[in-house]
Design a protein around this motif. Structure first.
Motif, PDB file in Angstrom:
ATOM      1  N   HIS A 161       0.845  -1.186   0.000  1.00 29.65           N
ATOM      2  CA  HIS A 161       0.000   0.000   0.000  1.00 29.65           C
ATOM      3  C   HIS A 161       0.883   1.241   0.000  1.00 29.65           C
ATOM      4  N   PRO A 162       0.379   2.347  -0.573  1.00 30.29           N
ATOM      5  CA  PRO A 162       1.090   3.607  -0.420  1.00 30.29           C
ATOM      6  C   PRO A 162       0.934   4.101   1.015  1.00 30.29           C
ATOM      7  N   PRO A 163       1.710   5.075   1.442  1.00 30.58           N
ATOM      8  CA  PRO A 163       1.565   5.581   2.808  1.00 30.58           C
ATOM      9  C   PRO A 163       0.139   6.027   3.077  1.00 30.58           C
ATOM     10  N   ALA A 164      -0.394   5.631   4.234  1.00 27.02           N
ATOM     11  CA  ALA A 164      -1.760   6.019   4.578  1.00 27.02           C
ATOM     12  C   ALA A 164      -1.835   7.517   4.740  1.00 27.02           C
ATOM     13  N   ARG A 165      -2.949   8.082   4.274  1.00 21.30           N
ATOM     14  CA  ARG A 165      -3.114   9.505   4.466  1.00 21.30           C
ATOM     15  C   ARG A 165      -4.518   9.779   4.959  1.00 21.30           C
ATOM     16  N   ARG A 166      -4.664  10.595   5.960  1.00 20.18           N
ATOM     17  CA  ARG A 166      -5.965  10.951   6.503  1.00 20.18           C
ATOM     18  C   ARG A 166      -6.557  12.045   5.636  1.00 20.18           C
ATOM     19  N   GLU A 179       2.560 -11.870  -4.862  1.00 24.07           N
ATOM     20  CA  GLU A 179       1.832 -10.906  -5.683  1.00 24.07           C
ATOM     21  C   GLU A 179       2.771  -9.799  -6.131  1.00 24.07           C
ATOM     22  N   ALA A 180       2.707  -9.444  -7.420  1.00 22.56           N
ATOM     23  CA  ALA A 180       3.487  -8.314  -7.921  1.00 22.56           C
ATOM     24  C   ALA A 180       2.903  -7.017  -7.372  1.00 22.56           C
ATOM     25  N   SER A 181       3.681  -5.958  -7.439  1.00 18.80           N
ATOM     26  CA  SER A 181       3.208  -4.679  -6.928  1.00 18.80           C
ATOM     27  C   SER A 181       2.092  -4.143  -7.808  1.00 18.80           C
ATOM     28  N   GLY A 182       1.188  -3.411  -7.203  1.00 16.40           N
ATOM     29  CA  GLY A 182       0.097  -2.767  -7.925  1.00 16.40           C
ATOM     30  C   GLY A 182       0.034  -1.307  -7.538  1.00 16.40           C
ATOM     31  N   THR A 183      -0.978  -0.628  -8.021  1.00 16.91           N
ATOM     32  CA  THR A 183      -1.187   0.783  -7.719  1.00 16.91           C
ATOM     33  C   THR A 183      -2.481   0.951  -6.945  1.00 16.91           C
ATOM     34  N   THR A 184      -2.411   1.531  -5.780  1.00 21.32           N
ATOM     35  CA  THR A 184      -3.601   1.807  -4.996  1.00 21.32           C
ATOM     36  C   THR A 184      -4.014   3.254  -5.206  1.00 21.32           C
TER      37      THR A 184
END
Length: 666
Positions: free
Chosen positions: A3-8, A431-436
């Motif tokens: 996952h990319p860094p979580a952002r509020r 699993e290969a990387s994906g884009t969230t």
């Protein structure tokens, strides 16, 4: 899953996402009671908790073994055998009566009158018996005035009036009141009358909902118009399954490998199959006289990798132990019934007719693989993890039919596949990387205007959503200008609990727009984020005209031999994505080649699609100046009359260097 860094965020999250949605008529009234989740409760990234969806139906259907010679005793015998053989315990639950149960009489009020000599106590008694065995009951009708038994009688005389046109709600309500759970709606009457497939079947779906409002029951709808109306474009959210081809076997024919391969090929419509909606390549021939054990296993492997309905058609009361064991193989059934509900796709064909298919399974890094050898000689075949959307790290491999664990293998797996046969595997890798991408708007069903893909091809889309209601909610998804599909979002337990459902979607290289939309009258799920991952083995390129800026396209996603290529606005659809093979072919739909019609070599020869044969008329040279020439004739791929509008047909013409003969693969 990374996952990319979580952002509020203060509102909902937005960005680039693939839209998916499910929903159509009828359930709207059931879905209004639950408000959307509070926006502040939404997660910051795609959930890794997958929601299982309704699997494809499993059971038995009467036609292949009995044609119209069915009665209470025949159905009772087969229902008993479904249980005593262990097939019911393996998941085969439906007992479906096909054509022949009704001889076409109605009373003065238009109600169906059943011959009680054939079915003592009527059809309710038949359904009650099936239910008493712990099974589900299916029945048959036609969208037109006449059923198929009228036009194509088999073991009984032609029976007029066995269709339900003019009685849609009345007959569906009758089937429900009798206790049936499933109905197959054929198209013989509809075809003869010249009815429109989409119109009639949507009317039937609406009638089913109206009947349910009266009876409190609902029928699984099996649309059987043989793919003639291109149902993969419109049937999701209306039918639960839809036929993609003609009958796999006609009454009285000897079953063959060619029959199953034909229906398998025509049934691969991956964007349409997801969240409980299924392409249907027809009933099974497994166990019928004339097929070997190897052919039976091949048949089941093809249907399992497709995620197809498994409706046995053999005589269960007399089947061999070998046939039963093939039908009830646990690993094979698990692939077919996988809770993600997706279809397999072709990911490689390095050598003609040595084909590799991969299916994304539930969990992380899980795949099913079919190595299909269509040649007449045994061959060494390899599946590469990278083609499946996995990393090249070591993966565990299991052979489904031998029941053996091969062990851990890096990069890929190679084995020998017998002639005209297949090897079915399960693979557990990384699993290969994906884009969230996340939604940052307040919309429950957002539009994502910049979903970026590095390649054109089929992508895995995991959609994070919340549905705090008690029934499945629906929304539509549309990628660019492609067809709109309806996606189902089952309950998640609360309005603040997020889970994922999955779909396959076709993206263009570069920026894509993905739209979710609520279904009219219904409550939409709260769609929050999407994870997009490539399946590199499906990658291809669009063929874009220099003069028009439009793409080489097959109208309405048609996949029939002889369909002429045309220009259309580029959308990234599967009908606009071509794979350039090492053999010089331009392949679309994974199995159709761009073709000079009838091996024509004169100006004006139509450019069509056809089954790939290896012919020189299906080989092309892409030149550095943008010209694309046919290797047989030397003529150029040409937009007819130098036109640039949508629908312009493509032909071959003497090369002249003009812009209507220049193309870019991208």
């Amino acid at each position: 899953m990374s996952h990319p860094p979580a952002r509020r965020r203060a509102g909902r999250v937005t960005a680039q996402v693939l839209a998916v949605g499910l929903g159509v008529m009828g359930l709207a009234a059931l879905e209004r009671q639950e408000p959307s989740a509070p926006l502040s409760a939404e997660p910051a990234a795609v959930s890794i908790s997958q929601t299982g969806v309704t699997p494809p139906p499993m059971g038995w259907a009467s036609w292949n073994s009995f044609a119209s010679s069915i009665d209470h005793d025949v159905i009772k015998q087969q229902a008993d055998a479904l249980v005593s053989s262990g097939m019911a315990d393996a998941g085969y639950k439906y007992v479906n009566l096909d054509d022949g149960w009704w001889q076409g009489d109605r009373d003065a009020n238009g109600n169906i009158v059943v011959d009680e000599n054939l079915f003592p106590g009527g059809m309710k008694a038949m359904a009650d018996y099936i239910h008493s065995k712990g099974l589900k009951a299916g029945i048959y009708t036609d969208a037109g005035k006449q059923g198929c038994g009228y036009y194509y009688p088999t073991t009984r005389p032609a029976a007029p009036g066995t269709g339900m046109e003019g009685h849609y709600q009345q007959d569906l309500q009758t089937f429900q009141s009798w206790g049936f759970d499933y109905v197959k709606i054929d198209w013989c009457g509809g075809r003869v009358e010249g009815l429109d497939q989409e119109t009639q079947y949507k009317q039937i779906a609406a009638a089913n909902e109206a009947a349910s409002a009266v009876t409190g029951r609902k029928l699984v709808l099996s649309f059987c118009e043989w793919g003639t109306g291109l149902p993969w474009n419109w049937a999701t959210g209306y039918g639960d399954l839809w036929r993609t081809s003609g009958d796999v076997i006609l009454w009285g024919q000897k079953p063959t490998t060619a029959m199953m391969l034909t229906n398998f090929d025509q049934g691969l419509q991956p964007a349409a199959q997801h969240t409980g909606s299924y392409n249907d390549p027809d009933m099974l021939m497994t166990g019928m006289s004339g097929l070997s054990a190897a052919q039976n296993r091949l048949h089941m492997g093809l249907w399992a990798i497709s995620g197809a309905p498994l409706l046995a058609g053999n005589n269960l009361a007399s089947m061999s132990t070998e046939t039963r064991d093939i039908l009830t193989n646990r690993d094979m059934i698990a692939i077919d019934q996988d809770p993600r509900g997706l279809q397999g796709v072709k990911v490689a064909e390095d050598t003609r007719n040595l084909q590799v298919y991969g299916k994304v399974l539930s969990g992380t890094g899980k795949r099913a693989v079919l190595l299909l050898n269509r040649t007449g000689s045994a061959a060494s075949m390899t599946v590469r993890w990278a083609d499946l959307g996995l990393t090249s790290a070591t993966a565990s491999v299991r052979n489904v039919w031998t029941g053996t664990d091969v062990g851990s293998v890096g990069t890929g797996y190679t084995t020998t596949v017998p002639a005209n046969d297949a090897v079915l595997l399960t693979v557990s890798g990384t699993e290969a990387s994906g884009t969230t991408v996340e939604d940052t708007t307040a919309a429950a069903t957002p539009t994502f205007g910049n979903v970026t893909a590095s390649t054109a091809g089929t992508k895995l889309v995991d959609i994070t959503y919340a549905n705090g209601g008690t029934t499945t909610r629906k929304a539509t998804i549309q990628v660019n200008g492609q067809y709109t599909y309806v996606v189902a979002f089952p309950p998640t337990g609360s309005a603040t609990t997020y889970r994922t459902v999955s779909a396959l979607a076709h993206l263009a290289k570069g920026a894509n727009t993905v739209r979710f939309a609520a279904v009219s009258g219904g409550t939409a799920p709260d769609i929050d984020a999407v994870r997009i991952q490539g399946i590199p083995g499906t990658d291809g390129a669009a063929l874009v005209g220099s003069a028009s800026g439009r793409c080489v396209d097959l109208d309405k996603n048609t996949n029939v031999n002889g369909a002429q290529a045309q220009l259309w606005d580029c959308s990234g659809g599967r009908n606009e994505t071509f794979t350039q093979t090492s053999r010089g072919e331009l392949v679309v739909y994974a199995d159709k080649c761009l073709d000079a019609e009838k091996s024509g070599t004169t100006n004006g020869t139509k450019v069509i699609i056809w089954d790939c044969t290896g012919g020189t008329n299906q080989k092309w040279t892409v030149h550095s100046d943008g010209a694309v020439t046919n290797n047989l004739s030397g003529l150029c791929l040409d937009a007819a009359n130098a036109a640039t509008a949508n629908g312009t047909k493509l032909i071959l013409w003497t090369c002249g260097g003009q812009d209507n003969q220049k193309w870019t693969l991208k």
